[in-house]
Design a protein around this motif. Structure first.
Motif, PDB file in Angstrom:
ATOM      1  N   LEU A   4      -0.082  -7.264   4.133  1.00  0.00           N
ATOM      2  CA  LEU A   4       0.805  -6.691   5.153  1.00  0.00           C
ATOM      3  C   LEU A   4       1.586  -7.792   5.867  1.00  0.00           C
ATOM      4  O   LEU A   4       2.786  -7.659   6.105  1.00  0.00           O
ATOM      5  CB  LEU A   4      -0.003  -5.905   6.187  1.00  0.00           C
ATOM      6  CG  LEU A   4       0.845  -5.158   7.218  1.00  0.00           C
ATOM      7  CD1 LEU A   4       1.403  -3.884   6.617  1.00  0.00           C
ATOM      8  CD2 LEU A   4       0.069  -4.858   8.487  1.00  0.00           C
ATOM      9  N   ARG A  16      11.833   0.897   0.525  1.00  0.00           N
ATOM     10  CA  ARG A  16      12.693   1.517  -0.493  1.00  0.00           C
ATOM     11  C   ARG A  16      11.886   2.364  -1.461  1.00  0.00           C
ATOM     12  O   ARG A  16      12.451   3.084  -2.280  1.00  0.00           O
ATOM     13  CB  ARG A  16      13.413   0.443  -1.301  1.00  0.00           C
ATOM     14  CG  ARG A  16      14.607  -0.185  -0.633  1.00  0.00           C
ATOM     15  CD  ARG A  16      15.142  -1.299  -1.505  1.00  0.00           C
ATOM     16  NE  ARG A  16      15.669  -0.805  -2.758  1.00  0.00           N
ATOM     17  CZ  ARG A  16      16.984  -0.660  -3.013  1.00  0.00           C
ATOM     18  NH1 ARG A  16      17.861  -0.989  -2.127  1.00  0.00           N
ATOM     19  NH2 ARG A  16      17.378  -0.202  -4.187  1.00  0.00           N
ATOM     20  N   THR A  17      10.573   2.224  -1.446  1.00  0.00           N
ATOM     21  CA  THR A  17       9.741   2.962  -2.400  1.00  0.00           C
ATOM     22  C   THR A  17       9.546   4.407  -1.941  1.00  0.00           C
ATOM     23  O   THR A  17       9.717   4.728  -0.767  1.00  0.00           O
ATOM     24  CB  THR A  17       8.377   2.277  -2.554  1.00  0.00           C
ATOM     25  OG1 THR A  17       7.824   2.059  -1.250  1.00  0.00           O
ATOM     26  CG2 THR A  17       8.521   0.943  -3.262  1.00  0.00           C
ATOM     27  N   ALA A  18       9.146   5.254  -2.904  1.00  0.00           N
ATOM     28  CA  ALA A  18       8.965   6.670  -2.594  1.00  0.00           C
ATOM     29  C   ALA A  18       7.848   6.873  -1.583  1.00  0.00           C
ATOM     30  O   ALA A  18       7.921   7.761  -0.728  1.00  0.00           O
ATOM     31  CB  ALA A  18       8.670   7.448  -3.882  1.00  0.00           C
ATOM     32  N   LYS A  19       6.808   6.081  -1.681  1.00  0.00           N
ATOM     33  CA  LYS A  19       5.688   6.170  -0.758  1.00  0.00           C
ATOM     34  C   LYS A  19       5.427   4.804  -0.134  1.00  0.00           C
ATOM     35  O   LYS A  19       5.802   3.779  -0.696  1.00  0.00           O
ATOM     36  CB  LYS A  19       4.419   6.612  -1.494  1.00  0.00           C
ATOM     37  CG  LYS A  19       4.364   8.092  -1.808  1.00  0.00           C
ATOM     38  CD  LYS A  19       3.508   8.364  -3.018  1.00  0.00           C
ATOM     39  CE  LYS A  19       2.036   8.313  -2.740  1.00  0.00           C
ATOM     40  NZ  LYS A  19       1.270   8.582  -3.995  1.00  0.00           N
ATOM     41  N   GLY A  20       4.702   4.778   0.977  1.00  0.00           N
ATOM     42  CA  GLY A  20       4.337   3.517   1.590  1.00  0.00           C
ATOM     43  C   GLY A  20       3.673   3.744   2.924  1.00  0.00           C
ATOM     44  O   GLY A  20       4.130   4.561   3.719  1.00  0.00           O
ATOM     45  N   VAL A  21       2.568   3.029   3.168  1.00  0.00           N
ATOM     46  CA  VAL A  21       1.842   3.157   4.432  1.00  0.00           C
ATOM     47  C   VAL A  21       1.503   1.775   4.979  1.00  0.00           C
ATOM     48  O   VAL A  21       0.454   1.579   5.580  1.00  0.00           O
ATOM     49  CB  VAL A  21       0.564   4.018   4.275  1.00  0.00           C
ATOM     50  CG1 VAL A  21       0.932   5.470   4.058  1.00  0.00           C
ATOM     51  CG2 VAL A  21      -0.309   3.527   3.130  1.00  0.00           C
ATOM     52  N   ALA A  22       2.410   0.821   4.743  1.00  0.00           N
ATOM     53  CA  ALA A  22       2.156  -0.554   5.176  1.00  0.00           C
ATOM     54  C   ALA A  22       2.517  -0.706   6.654  1.00  0.00           C
ATOM     55  O   ALA A  22       3.653  -0.986   7.016  1.00  0.00           O
ATOM     56  CB  ALA A  22       2.952  -1.533   4.324  1.00  0.00           C
ATOM     57  N   VAL A  31      18.663   6.387 -10.032  1.00  0.00           N
ATOM     58  CA  VAL A  31      17.329   6.381 -10.633  1.00  0.00           C
ATOM     59  C   VAL A  31      16.265   6.562  -9.553  1.00  0.00           C
ATOM     60  O   VAL A  31      15.388   7.422  -9.659  1.00  0.00           O
ATOM     61  CB  VAL A  31      17.103   5.077 -11.429  1.00  0.00           C
ATOM     62  CG1 VAL A  31      15.686   5.033 -11.980  1.00  0.00           C
ATOM     63  CG2 VAL A  31      18.123   4.960 -12.549  1.00  0.00           C
ATOM     64  N   GLU A  32      16.361   5.757  -8.500  1.00  0.00           N
ATOM     65  CA  GLU A  32      15.376   5.858  -7.416  1.00  0.00           C
ATOM     66  C   GLU A  32      15.755   6.941  -6.398  1.00  0.00           C
ATOM     67  O   GLU A  32      15.006   7.207  -5.458  1.00  0.00           O
ATOM     68  CB  GLU A  32      15.217   4.514  -6.715  1.00  0.00           C
ATOM     69  CG  GLU A  32      14.795   3.369  -7.630  1.00  0.00           C
ATOM     70  CD  GLU A  32      13.470   3.624  -8.318  1.00  0.00           C
ATOM     71  OE1 GLU A  32      12.559   4.173  -7.688  1.00  0.00           O
ATOM     72  OE2 GLU A  32      13.370   3.285  -9.519  1.00  0.00           O
ATOM     73  N   ARG A  33      16.933   7.534  -6.590  1.00  0.00           N
ATOM     74  CA  ARG A  33      17.425   8.580  -5.689  1.00  0.00           C
ATOM     75  C   ARG A  33      17.408   8.130  -4.233  1.00  0.00           C
ATOM     76  O   ARG A  33      16.754   8.737  -3.380  1.00  0.00           O
ATOM     77  CB  ARG A  33      16.618   9.877  -5.854  1.00  0.00           C
ATOM     78  CG  ARG A  33      16.995  10.615  -7.115  1.00  0.00           C
ATOM     79  CD  ARG A  33      16.377  11.997  -7.167  1.00  0.00           C
ATOM     80  NE  ARG A  33      16.512  12.568  -8.500  1.00  0.00           N
ATOM     81  CZ  ARG A  33      15.602  13.301  -9.095  1.00  0.00           C
ATOM     82  NH1 ARG A  33      14.479  13.583  -8.480  1.00  0.00           N
ATOM     83  NH2 ARG A  33      15.803  13.781 -10.301  1.00  0.00           N
ATOM     84  N   ALA A  68      18.280  15.567  -6.116  1.00  0.00           N
ATOM     85  CA  ALA A  68      19.201  15.933  -7.184  1.00  0.00           C
ATOM     86  C   ALA A  68      20.083  17.068  -6.679  1.00  0.00           C
ATOM     87  O   ALA A  68      19.657  17.890  -5.864  1.00  0.00           O
ATOM     88  CB  ALA A  68      18.436  16.371  -8.423  1.00  0.00           C
ATOM     89  N   ARG A 124      15.031  12.920   9.785  1.00  0.00           N
ATOM     90  CA  ARG A 124      13.763  12.193   9.711  1.00  0.00           C
ATOM     91  C   ARG A 124      13.140  12.238   8.319  1.00  0.00           C
ATOM     92  O   ARG A 124      12.526  11.263   7.878  1.00  0.00           O
ATOM     93  CB  ARG A 124      12.798  12.813  10.726  1.00  0.00           C
ATOM     94  CG  ARG A 124      11.355  12.345  10.648  1.00  0.00           C
ATOM     95  CD  ARG A 124      11.266  10.882  11.053  1.00  0.00           C
ATOM     96  NE  ARG A 124       9.937  10.347  10.833  1.00  0.00           N
ATOM     97  CZ  ARG A 124       9.494   9.917   9.667  1.00  0.00           C
ATOM     98  NH1 ARG A 124      10.268   9.960   8.594  1.00  0.00           N
ATOM     99  NH2 ARG A 124       8.285   9.432   9.545  1.00  0.00           N
ATOM    100  N   ARG A 126      13.939  -5.514   9.226  1.00  0.00           N
ATOM    101  CA  ARG A 126      13.884  -4.323   8.381  1.00  0.00           C
ATOM    102  C   ARG A 126      12.587  -3.567   8.636  1.00  0.00           C
ATOM    103  O   ARG A 126      11.513  -4.169   8.686  1.00  0.00           O
ATOM    104  CB  ARG A 126      13.942  -4.713   6.899  1.00  0.00           C
ATOM    105  CG  ARG A 126      15.301  -5.232   6.503  1.00  0.00           C
ATOM    106  CD  ARG A 126      15.472  -5.390   5.000  1.00  0.00           C
ATOM    107  NE  ARG A 126      16.826  -5.845   4.735  1.00  0.00           N
ATOM    108  CZ  ARG A 126      17.900  -5.036   4.714  1.00  0.00           C
ATOM    109  NH1 ARG A 126      17.762  -3.733   4.872  1.00  0.00           N
ATOM    110  NH2 ARG A 126      19.101  -5.539   4.517  1.00  0.00           N
ATOM    111  N   LEU A 127      12.695  -2.271   8.788  1.00  0.00           N
ATOM    112  CA  LEU A 127      11.538  -1.395   8.945  1.00  0.00           C
ATOM    113  C   LEU A 127      11.527  -0.409   7.789  1.00  0.00           C
ATOM    114  O   LEU A 127      12.564  -0.084   7.236  1.00  0.00           O
ATOM    115  CB  LEU A 127      11.623  -0.621  10.266  1.00  0.00           C
ATOM    116  CG  LEU A 127      11.817  -1.456  11.537  1.00  0.00           C
ATOM    117  CD1 LEU A 127      12.023  -0.530  12.740  1.00  0.00           C
ATOM    118  CD2 LEU A 127      10.628  -2.377  11.758  1.00  0.00           C
ATOM    119  N   THR A 182       0.829  -1.207   0.000  1.00  0.00           N
ATOM    120  CA  THR A 182       0.000   0.000   0.000  1.00  0.00           C
ATOM    121  C   THR A 182       0.861   1.253   0.000  1.00  0.00           C
ATOM    122  O   THR A 182       1.671   1.474   0.899  1.00  0.00           O
ATOM    123  CB  THR A 182      -1.016   0.013   1.166  1.00  0.00           C
ATOM    124  OG1 THR A 182      -1.697   1.282   1.170  1.00  0.00           O
ATOM    125  CG2 THR A 182      -0.378  -0.231   2.520  1.00  0.00           C
ATOM    126  N   GLY A 183       0.676   2.039  -1.055  1.00  0.00           N
ATOM    127  CA  GLY A 183       1.452   3.271  -1.192  1.00  0.00           C
ATOM    128  C   GLY A 183       0.841   4.435  -0.447  1.00  0.00           C
ATOM    129  O   GLY A 183       1.560   5.269   0.110  1.00  0.00           O
TER     130      GLY A 183
END
Lengths: 457, 457
Positions: free
Chosen positions: A420, B179-185, B100-102, B212, B158, B175-176, A407-408
């Motif tokens: 999850l 790696r994605t730009a967004k996430g609410v899992a 690429v993913e910065r 950048a 933060r 792991r907490l 979930t993004g």
């Protein structure tokens, strides 16, 4: 009786038992997610009333399910049988807008667009812009850590929450976070509350940081033959050091649905449409984006600063969802993958659709890798529903395989609980449960959402 | 014996018992903060070794105090008597930089400036820039949620932490985050770890988002007769809708100390100096900042894009700290108040200095309201120390009275524990303790820091 006790602590008009009203407050907008029949709906007007309600729920051991406008897409606000639904939709005061410190203090029931309008009067801007912004509330946005189109440049709700007032799982009314620009006094419990979907506390007030009003946006659009070419265009924009204020993808299934409804001829011209925005003054950035589109093989690309024209360019995205809803109930999926893997993820979604004979169209925030596969299932067709569920499960598994998340921006709620568990694994789930038990020791705050309690399918 | 057991799970060179070395690892750079004598120092090279160490500490019930470079200013890394000090300073690999993913993936012992240099090779930028950046580690920066000069525009540590690998209080390696730009899992446990000063987990790997590379900065400086005038200049910059990439204040006590050392004549020309930076290409923003300085009554104001000249303009700030250290040990205070109250806070700090006959100079991140009163106390003068402590307590109380926080960016550690208790109050402290107990059920992770255990004075 809980309801008698609620009457002793609340004015009568806060307490609603009309079955028709109860039904309309029993679930959010997530297709497929189960919900029960609440015992009562309460619509408090103050933080003290929220506290009184939670204390009564504690006394009676009754679950409380908080909700804003109920526009959620994961079942996070769905009622449990016999629960108290606590709607914050009457707590609508914008208490303060401080143009010097660039912050606002609002009650949780303030509608997102209303806050944005109030800020605009002071030359200020509250960026988070979920598609639900005309209806969804800031409280709900905070509870789900809502995203939107401008996230790619400006971040999500989490990035704007400075402080919260909440009622805790033990019935205390407390303030978390701060009003200052910076602060590291203790654990980031305000941040922990954001996205916790009402399972760790009930939000009664929110302090958000604001930005100065930005320059008007320029809009760009590009038509592509393939999602791979569109992905190359997005990569070229990143490589150029540009962070657009929006970068959206609309796939051929959406284009076909829009054409079937509005006959705009989109699907004849394009296999996939990219839509971008730039709010850097001068228009240069938008011009570079058009160049990136063209270099990646766009069959057509253009930019506009004229609002009507920009709106026409965005029509493909704006109309996609209603066009698809004409075909049947739409379940909005929400996986997020590394941005360069969006074309791969779209290809896998197409395969899942074929494999399970399910209709799936896609809009995607390609700029941040957040896809919204839209699964259409005819009402009442149990077999189609089973096939769609299988496709949904495959999409979740594919996203995890690509290093993504289940979930993004829509949250876990009920729909993403199985995903999850796969994403986090047992040790991290244990940490979640430890935090949940620590902050909601009596298990009354929206039980069964995110973690805790059995997974419902 | 714990040490024997450590030898069974670690190569010998990871285990240090030399008393001189132990002493140098027994505390951070916080003046006044108490510390004990560690039983042993461990310098692991891998996450698995960190896990093995924590498991041995669990087995023996021995506290583990994690530390990076030990540049902290609140005593957060100070040893407890008989503890294990776990230094991450040998875990220095930059594992991955993804243009690429910065994002970058690093071990906790990577020095801030080293990460910044590695990013620059890819045209990327890691913004958080604490003054300790030539020495402090990313692990320490994350543990304290370090800020810096560019926070006013680019946020704090933060805001850049996407994911963490940690060893938990029960010895699990997990792991907490993502790696994605967004996430609410699930709950934002990665965010919860940031700023928790090693009390909720030991960091073994960090995934940070990058930006950048930005345009070269222009530098502006202004001399003012009063802090009120300087405050008006800062307010004018905000009112102009400008967010400078730095906005620093240096007060007359610092200027006098620099003059006493370097004879630069600063204190003859100015009562207070403002230093700003702009990284918006074109130089227009810097010109507007100079205008704002002048309108607010600057006696002199100038801008420069030339590096040497800019460095000369920033000399007043750069030299302030070493100039003050010539006068005696310096305790760096860290309160943060609403930005428009910086002049009021500075006036109150002057009063506290007079009231308690203590020498206090100030540098301040005026752009975000974060002040660093620098309390100078001659070594070995117990009475001066008592007076300074009283002034320190007054400053903390004043910041809270002005709606501020006891720590803007340095953390609670030991020095701010009394202030934290005042700031949060009993109910919120209870939430902190509940979280601490949930994630560190055996109480072995840096006990007594932030919350938990008696407050030491």
């Amino acid at each position: 009786m809980l309801i008698d006790d609620l009457h002793t602590v609340l004015p009568d008009d806060r307490i609603v038992r009309d079955p028709d009203v109860l039904r309309s407050y029993a679930h959010d907008e997530a297709e497929w997610a189960p919900y029960g029949e609440p015992a009562v709906l309460v619509r408090p007007r103050t933080a003290d009333e929220v506290q009184a309600i939670v204390r009564q729920c504690l006394k009676h051991g009754t679950p409380v399910v908080p909700r804003g406008a109920g526009t959620g897409l994961s079942g996070g606000a769905n009622a449990l049988g016999g629960c108290v639904v606590l709607a914050t939709d009457r707590m609508t005061a914008v208490k303060e807008i401080d143009p010097v410190e660039r912050l606002a203090v609002v009650e949780p029931g303030v509608v997102n667009d209303d806050l944005r309008a109030a800020c605009a009067e002071h030359g200020l801007w509250y960026p988070p812009d979920p598609a639900s912004s005309p209806w969804s509330t800031i409280g709900g946005n905070v509870a789900t850590n809502a995203g939107g189109v401008c996230c790619v440049k400006y971040g999500v709700t989490r990035d704007y929450v400075l402080g919260l007032q909440i009622v805790t799982g033990t019935g205390e009314l407390v303030r978390l976070g701060r009003r200052t620009a910076k602060g590291v006094a203790g654990y980031d419990l305000a941040g922990l509350m954001v996205g916790s979907e009402g399972t760790l506390g009930v939000i009664t007030e929110i302090t958000v940081r604001l930005r100065a009003k930005r320059a008007p946006e320029a809009t760009v659009a590009g038509y592509f033959d393939s999602t791979v070419a569109a992905g190359e265009a997005a990569a070229a924009i990143r490589a150029a050091g540009i962070v657009p204020s929006a970068l959206e993808l609309v796939d051929r299934h959406c284009l076909a649905a829009v054409d079937a409804w509005k006959n705009m001829g989109l699907s004849a011209d394009a296999n996939v449409v990219l839509l971008g925005r730039s709010d850097v003054p001068g228009g240069q950035e938008a011009a570079v984006m058009v160049e990136c589109f063209e270099k990646a093989g766009a069959t057509w690309a253009a930019q506009s600063t004229d609002e009507a024209e920009a709106d026409a360019l965005f029509a493909a995205r704006r109309l996609a969802y209603p066009a698809l809803e004409r075909l049947g109930p739409v379940l909005t999926e929400d996986v997020c993958v590394p941005t360069h893997l969006v074309p791969e993820m779209l290809a896998r979604i197409d395969l899942a659709a074929q494999r399970h004979n399910t209709q799936i169209a896609n809009i995607a925030h390609i700029g941040d890798g957040n896809l919204h596969p839209l699964l259409i299932t005819p009402s009442g067709d149990d077999d189609a529903q089973r096939r769609a569920q299988a496709a949904f499960d495959d999409i979740v598994a594919d996203a995890l395989e690509l290093g993504g998340t289940v979930t993004g921006e829509h949250g876990v709620g009920l729909l993403k609980r199985p995903g999850l568990e796969k994403e986090l694994g047992p040790a991290v789930l244990d940490l979640h449960r430890a935090v949940k038990n620590a902050l909601d020791p009596h298990g009354i705050l929206n039980p069964g959402k995110v973690v805790g309690g059995p997974v419902q399918r």
